[in-house]
Design a protein around this motif. Structure first.
Motif, short mmCIF file in Angstrom:
data_model
loop_
_atom_site.label_atom_id
_atom_site.label_comp_id
_atom_site.label_asym_id
_atom_site.label_seq_id
_atom_site.Cartn_x
_atom_site.Cartn_y
_atom_site.Cartn_z
N GLN D 62 4.25 -0.38 5.86
CA GLN D 62 5.38 -1.44 6.08
C GLN D 62 5.67 -2.42 5.52
N ASN D 64 4.92 -2.55 3.03
CA ASN D 64 4.08 -2.77 0.94
C ASN D 64 3.29 -2.91 0.55
N PHE D 205 11.01 9.06 7.18
CA PHE D 205 10.53 7.74 8.26
C PHE D 205 11.99 8.19 8.98
N GLY D 208 10.76 2.68 10.06
CA GLY D 208 9.54 2.56 9.08
C GLY D 208 7.98 3.49 9.42
N PRO D 210 6.39 7.19 8.41
CA PRO D 210 6.81 8.62 8.29
C PRO D 210 5.99 9.76 9.29
N HIS D 267 8.39 4.83 1.00
CA HIS D 267 8.93 3.15 1.70
C HIS D 267 9.78 2.41 1.00
N GLU D 271 13.81 1.43 2.27
CA GLU D 271 14.17 -0.08 2.16
C GLU D 271 15.44 -0.63 1.04
N GLN D 315 11.94 -3.52 10.18
CA GLN D 315 12.38 -1.63 9.75
C GLN D 315 12.66 -0.48 11.28
#
Lengths: 383, 383, 383, 383
Positions: D62, D64, D205, D208, D210, D267, D271, D315
């Motif tokens: 989350q 990254n 997702f 946030g 998976p 992800h 975002e 998220q």
């Protein structure tokens, strides 16, 4: 003032909305009556002082919000609250359009319109002063023609905005930035240069919230009001700066915010005692960004919301007492104590009781400086 | 004091180095003689006050360096200068080892050793006080046994460090952070609470450098000294805070820095007038990082060097006059003027002469708020 | 295309300006002739490819400029260069107005107009496409009516912008963000999925400037062109993302930038070897801000200028060789060597020759963790 | 291995603790038996794979988290989890001392000791390898003398650490940073250069997290494992960089993290679609700081905790599908869709349906560029 004009120009029924954010002046009932006399079909007036203190001033205090490290975002805090009440009134009365009276070169138009866009994206916004060049002079003439009960006292050469968090003064001779402010500019504060006795008090915070003064429980609103009174009496919180407006120009602003400055001063020092170093360092960046967003009209925005969760999380240990001396325009912390303190006498003292293991320092210092040392060796090699 | 001990323990010849950074006290010649009497084979003494003002205090002023937004990094500035002279003396005399007298729980050991490591990676460093637990009491006893001419006046209960940029006081009863400082703690400043007349002056900057006071040309050192005198007489620049040391503990520190605080106050406001908004906002982050690095002993480090180029580049327009009133512990800017000003009266005024095109505002406000508005529509959709 | 229309609508003489930034397509002479045929009284055409590479692409490379960590600001780099030539032509020919062909929802209008405002604040700017809703269809019809020699091939369903630093593709079926790009979208790169042999090369940098490929000296322009060819042949540098435009909306963009991505990949790794840690960490923040400013149209702005001095100063040690393997859409660094390296084999190795003094580590670790430990003790105490 | 030695040297009873974080290799029962055979009085073994995935890998995803924009902090994530189990076992069995096997020049000693200090400030920590120079060779000799059942296969020339989030390889011939990694270095990934068919999948997702692959519900652990398998088969996630260690040196590291890289890639793009611009820009700074803290051993620290609340709050809208093509070492997003999308086709399109009001742009552009323009006028004036 614009009520009649809007009614006439748009043919719409006008509902007036006034919100008490501690600005003083006329009482809400008088305002309500005048709005109706000016042609409003309804006048919504709300005493939002506690709401303002708890939901707008308090987050600013917890963020130690000082735009350009000076200005406690006084006007910027009241705008989103007014927007909330405006939108709420619009929804209740089924209005499709809202109006505000801001000019096109200030920050407030942004705060109103962006706020309205965020809370009620479908509402239409009109801004007569800006979009129809509706100046103060025109407004007065228009109202006098129609015998509307407006207050045309032209005495004040300044443009003033005030609420419980502070007071903003601009225009007039202050537009020459070499001119010093004169005493008549101020209203929340006494002249700090006059001799008087200091005032000492103990302020108690619980998780970042001011909850008591000298042991007496207070609400957030009462804390601000009481400090406005006591810090104002000592001339605390006068500010004078050239400031960067969002619309791209610099303007000269004079502020008074005795309560805000006293509270922020105390709160910062209590954070010095209770926040861990890395957290405190990063919080400064968050504070700067939070304050820019609020100043720039983005109170209702995703980043501001998420920064709020950051700030709130930092407050969980910000509890304790701060002793504050107010005198001669200064608010000075002279003592602090907290059960949440990270100050450890035994680690700090150079006297007996010292529990700091100095043998750890050598290794720390060597590795702390290692990257610089390796770089220095490289640089020396290169010469 | 440690000279004899080091000589005895290591068998090495000891060269004493003392640097005048404006700390006052004994003159350099007296210091030199005592060092020789204590067993030093040579004593290097240097008047580095101008160098300190121009190469250490000035960059700090241009960075508006206030650690934790309060402390103008007084001691942190003198350490790298002393390191430079120490390393230079070591090179000149072919020394392989240098010694310092810091404890293991303060910041100064880091500033000395990291500095030495960066300037002379091959020099060995010894720290008797830290690594051999060589306390003040032991040192005095050791010296008295040998009849060394040290000054054993134990009067001061405080640990004090001072230079032309300011004065730091710690330990003693201040280690109880609820205790307020007493007047005897202070030496650079008069009591701000005593009644006296205000002092007004005009400070002139040229590209971020203070060059004149009331029209009289000054060097940087003179500017600091003169403001120490005049601002100190008004009680300006007293600071009292709980501070985050690099070694991981919090300590309570009291500072006096009348000249530094007056200069930074004036410099910040001149930047408000002459720096473009985005540059000013980013500079705040640079200032915070610069100050942390210097506080944390990384004066001689690649990042500090590169941040210096950033800060220096920002100063090219920071020229003009600032009127400052010093009174009752406050240094207040009451006027500013600059040929480099970005304040534009015609854009700012609400009176005649207004050249701001308000018709541009509507589009600006709408697009400025568009991301928040789209996010708000998404959020409302989700409910 | 707009030349005739502008001439007709404004009655002004139109001077056409075209700049070669490596976009390929028609040669400058053809462009010049068509501009004259369309009614321009003069056509200024400039081969600015070296200037573009050295003064626009190179700073972007040194800043590792990747907007949203992906997009190497291809179009954003060419706009300020075009502005510079446009303003220069306007000054030379005494023009009072300049025109651009951008729409009102993209970034380029901002880059053009803000750039013009910064270089020539007095020039008036008109934007027919935006301000007169002058669409592509209208333009073609208008031109056909008048038999103007425009290229009306409507084949491309995409909006394309390209220069030597890369190529941007948008609109068409890509506006559905669930659709994958098809092969016909691409022109600078071969399909990375096709089998082919890897290509290995050694890239040499001198102070952040690419100066040789496989030992052969190259100009910056040649380095980019050669890597466009070789990395493009391997399918390197295809990008597909949803991007935040300055005007407040998200758009879907597909890019190809084989040379830019290969160069940035190599440059980043050489910085890993030659930049000190704290400098590298702070540079990431500078890179992000630099890139946002350039993307947001603020190439000519005080903050961008000062960030340039920061970035440039960091490059003084970024010299050395990087071995790069290009294959299957990837540019992978497999080796790096530098006389400016801060990687020290003897400090890093776990084999013989290890010169790292592990006894320093314990003290470092303990003090590094001390603030967290004190905070943890506080938190445990609180439970 | 060190069990017997510690028992002998300290006279203490040794309890062995082993935690399964998905590292593969021996099963927990075998490890347990060998520990007992080596002299442990108790052996605690825990399957913590789900805990690791949900409480350590997920926050990293989350955020990254890519240290130096490359390395997904593989080892840095497992250390705090191991610390938690170690401290828990120590408390349960009343141990007063814990031991770890890290050297004095790596990051892991910091992660272990700072973590232990934060969770159990009173526990004593010993580090035989570091503090007693207990090398691999000595350990093997010591064990062989005593016929302890250790695995002395000296085959691997590398130092390896692996868990479900990835695999780290260092030392050996890789310590020469000009050497390219050879295929035998890798174990989680197939050679990306070998021809094979692409693999396409859709990843879903929810806030946030998976939650599904190709429509099949998965736990976080399963998502990582499945992507390790599928992305690993395509050679995705090989990394090779020179990295800045906390202890002040640079080291060369090779990593494989197919699942982590594929998940972060997807992800990030989701975002891009669902986070508002200012929030996304600030989150990048938070991500960098979060990652530095975790890399630097400060998982259990006040700032890391508060940054977690920031990341978690971001998220809440990161829900939707991402189509990912895995091939030739690349994980490429080719489509994204989300009910929380901020991409608005009607605002973005240049075709019919365009709802963007282009008339707003002119005012926006003018005021956006106004500060630069005023500064430019000042600068031109100065020349």
């Amino acid at each position: 003032m614009a009520i009649g004009w809007i009614a006439q120009e748009t043919g719409a029924e006008v509902i007036a909305v006034a919100v008490d954010v501690g600005q003083g002046g006329e009482d809400l009932d008088t305002i309500r009556k005048r709005a109706l006399a000016c042609g409003a079909v309804e006048a919504v007036v709300a005493d939002a002082r506690d709401e303002f203190a708890e939901q707008y001033c308090l987050p600013a205090l917890q963020a130690n919000a000082l735009y350009m490290e000076r200005y406690p975002v006084v006007s910027a805090l009241s705008r989103p609250l007014i927007v909330k009440h405006l939108v709420s009134a619009a929804k209740e009365h089924g209005a499709g359009t809202v109006a505000h009276g801001c000019t096109g070169k200030g920050n407030d138009q942004v705060r109103f319109e962006v706020g309205i866009g965020a809370l009620a994206p479908d509402l239409k916004v009109i801004a007569p002063v800006r979009d129809y060049a509706w100046t103060r002079e025109k407004a007065i003439a228009w109202a006098e023609e129609r015998n509307l009960p407006i207050d045309v006292s032209k005495k004040s050469p300044y443009s003033i905005d005030q609420n419980v968090w502070g007071r903003a003064v601009e225009t007039g001779f202050l537009e020459d930035i070499w001119n010093a402010p004169t005493e008549d500019v101020y209203s929340y504060t006494r002249n700090p240069a006059e001799p008087r006795d200091p005032d000492e008090l103990v302020l108690t915070f619980d998780r970042g919230v001011p909850v008591a003064i000298d042991g007496e429980t207070v609400t957030v609103l009462q804390a601000i009001q009481e400090l406005n009174r006591r810090a104002g009496a000592q001339g605390v919180g006068r500010l004078d700066l050239v400031e960067d407006r969002l619309v791209g120009i610099k303007s000269r602003e004079v502020y008074e915010a005795p309560g805000a400055i006293a509270l922020i001063t105390a709160h910062q020092e209590l954070e010095n005692v209770t926040l861990e170093r890395d957290l405190a360092r990063f919080k400064r960046q968050v504070e700067q960004r939070w304050t820019e967003l609020v100043y720039d009209g983005l109170w209702f925005s995703p980043l501001k919301d998420t920064l709020d969760t950051f700030v709130l999380d930092t407050q969980k240990h910000v509890s304790g007492d701060v002793r504050l001396v107010l005198h001669g325009g200064r608010a000075v912390v002279t003592g602090r104590r907290s059960e949440q303190s990270l100050y450890d006498f035994n680690l700090a003292t150079y006297d007996e009781g010292d529990s700091f293991d100095q043998s750890l320092a050598k290794g720390f210092v060597q590795l702390w400086g290692l990257p610089s040392k390796i770089a220095a060796e490289r640089d020396l090699r290169g010469n």
